[in-house]
Motif scaffolding. Sequence first.
Motif, PDB file in Angstrom:
ATOM      1  N   ALA A   1      -8.322  -0.420   5.136  1.00 39.36           N
ATOM      2  CA  ALA A   1      -7.549  -0.415   6.372  1.00 39.36           C
ATOM      3  C   ALA A   1      -8.194   0.485   7.420  1.00 39.36           C
ATOM      4  O   ALA A   1      -8.212   0.161   8.612  1.00 39.36           O
ATOM      5  CB  ALA A   1      -6.118   0.033   6.093  1.00 39.36           C
TER       6      ALA A   1
ATOM      7  N   ALA B   1       3.886  -1.975   5.205  1.00 40.55           N
ATOM      8  CA  ALA B   1       3.335  -2.809   4.131  1.00 40.55           C
ATOM      9  C   ALA B   1       2.291  -2.038   3.327  1.00 40.55           C
ATOM     10  O   ALA B   1       2.280  -2.087   2.085  1.00 40.55           O
ATOM     11  CB  ALA B   1       2.727  -4.079   4.726  1.00 40.55           C
ATOM     12  N   ILE B   2       1.409  -1.317   4.012  1.00 35.81           N
ATOM     13  CA  ILE B   2       0.408  -0.503   3.313  1.00 35.81           C
ATOM     14  C   ILE B   2       1.081   0.568   2.479  1.00 35.81           C
ATOM     15  O   ILE B   2       0.678   0.840   1.334  1.00 35.81           O
ATOM     16  CB  ILE B   2      -0.564   0.117   4.335  1.00 35.81           C
TER      17      ILE B   2
ATOM     18  N   LEU C   1       1.555 -10.573   8.091  1.00 33.34           N
ATOM     19  CA  LEU C   1       1.645  -9.686   6.933  1.00 33.34           C
ATOM     20  C   LEU C   1       1.538 -10.473   5.632  1.00 33.34           C
ATOM     21  O   LEU C   1       0.872 -10.038   4.680  1.00 33.34           O
ATOM     22  CB  LEU C   1       2.959  -8.908   6.968  1.00 33.34           C
TER      23      LEU C   1
ATOM     24  N   GLU D   1      -5.653  -8.755   8.819  1.00 34.83           N
ATOM     25  CA  GLU D   1      -5.795  -7.612   7.929  1.00 34.83           C
ATOM     26  C   GLU D   1      -4.892  -6.492   8.429  1.00 34.83           C
ATOM     27  O   GLU D   1      -4.786  -6.250   9.628  1.00 34.83           O
ATOM     28  CB  GLU D   1      -7.252  -7.161   7.893  1.00 34.83           C
ATOM     29  N   TRP D   2      -4.248  -5.794   7.505  1.00 31.00           N
ATOM     30  CA  TRP D   2      -3.211  -4.830   7.891  1.00 31.00           C
ATOM     31  C   TRP D   2      -3.775  -3.688   8.724  1.00 31.00           C
ATOM     32  O   TRP D   2      -3.135  -3.232   9.677  1.00 31.00           O
ATOM     33  CB  TRP D   2      -2.517  -4.301   6.635  1.00 31.00           C
TER      34      TRP D   2
ATOM     35  N   GLY E   1      -1.943 -11.498   5.277  1.00 35.99           N
ATOM     36  CA  GLY E   1      -2.773 -10.319   5.082  1.00 35.99           C
ATOM     37  C   GLY E   1      -2.759  -9.812   3.651  1.00 35.99           C
ATOM     38  O   GLY E   1      -3.692  -9.126   3.223  1.00 35.99           O
ATOM     39  N   SER E   2      -1.704 -10.151   2.899  1.00 38.18           N
ATOM     40  CA  SER E   2      -1.672  -9.755   1.487  1.00 38.18           C
ATOM     41  C   SER E   2      -2.820 -10.397   0.713  1.00 38.18           C
ATOM     42  O   SER E   2      -3.317  -9.813  -0.271  1.00 38.18           O
ATOM     43  CB  SER E   2      -0.326 -10.151   0.867  1.00 38.18           C
TER      44      SER E   2
ATOM     45  N   PRO F   1       2.870  -3.347   9.705  1.00 43.13           N
ATOM     46  CA  PRO F   1       1.750  -3.311   8.743  1.00 43.13           C
ATOM     47  C   PRO F   1       1.594  -1.948   8.084  1.00 43.13           C
ATOM     48  O   PRO F   1       1.151  -1.860   6.925  1.00 43.13           O
ATOM     49  CB  PRO F   1       0.529  -3.671   9.597  1.00 43.13           C
TER      50      PRO F   1
ATOM     51  N   THR G   1      -5.784  -8.203   1.262  1.00 47.09           N
ATOM     52  CA  THR G   1      -5.623  -6.965   0.500  1.00 47.09           C
ATOM     53  C   THR G   1      -5.986  -7.176  -0.957  1.00 47.09           C
ATOM     54  O   THR G   1      -6.732  -6.386  -1.556  1.00 47.09           O
ATOM     55  CB  THR G   1      -4.179  -6.459   0.621  1.00 47.09           C
TER      56      THR G   1
END
Length: 311
Positions: free
Chosen positions: A245, A285-286, A104, A260-261, A107-108, A282, A111
């Motif tokens: 996503a 997080a999104i 995560l 990637e989320w 993955g930010s 995830p 994003t």
Amino acid sequence: MSIAPSPQRPASRREWLLSDRPQSRAQARLGRAYMTWLRFSSNRLAVLGLLIIVALVLIAIFADVLSPHDPVIGNLAGARLLPPGAQGYLLGTDDQGRDILSRLLHGSRLTLFVIVLVAVIAAPVGLLVGTVSGYVGGWVDAVLMRITDIFLAFPKLVLALAFVAALGPGIENAILAIAITSWPPYARIARAETLTVRNSDYIAAVRLMGASPFRIVLRHVMPMCMSSLIVRVTLDMAGIILTAAGLSFLGLGAQPPLPEWGAMIASGRRFILDQWWVATMPGIAILIVSLGFNLLGDGLRDALDPRESGQ
């Protein structure tokens, strides 16, 4: 012998910024920015959204330092599908034995990479198309707006899927597809703003001074559209994140083993009943990042509203 302070000298920096008679262009700009910040900071939800986005940026910058484990290489032998908190894995592990928290955090970066590139590509294109269309008018306006209508006629995700299918899977092609489908709303906003100012007195004065149409659009019309455009771009960030996503979820965006989320949710949907944390983390997080951009966009819309500038 002490010298008495001048009665015209502001008592504080705040009074200097809020002066209704600025002595220079820099003072006027700083004062306007300060008043915008005061309106923005009075909205607690907007400040919360700003804090979420700042935290996202800091996490992306320091992901290597904050990550307790490798985001790509897992431990299939002894750390597969561990629940949150087990063996030092705060958010658990996935089916490859990889730490979800580390994925995560890294993955930010993806994003932010998607958000920044889409904004850099789509916003200037929409601004240029909208201002040229609104200022020139005539057949140029008709042609550009009909092209815009064609893009707006399709749902954004469906159109992005079509472009990615044509270009091929990958994070770069996904970004390009999202950018291609994101510019029409910005063009509409810029055109509407341009139509309201193109016949104003100061535009007529600049035209009488001999300024070319290119200079008028670039130096005088586009700056008037920036406030509305910034607000719309900020509000669209949540949709951009969800579209990216969704493409990754369908296997057309970021490819394994990138953290990637959306791809993480896709890989975890098989375990949603028993190992719920693989897809849930995830997703949370999104949700948080999308909420942060929505709150920030609402706050910017209120702060940058020209009708509030006099209050």
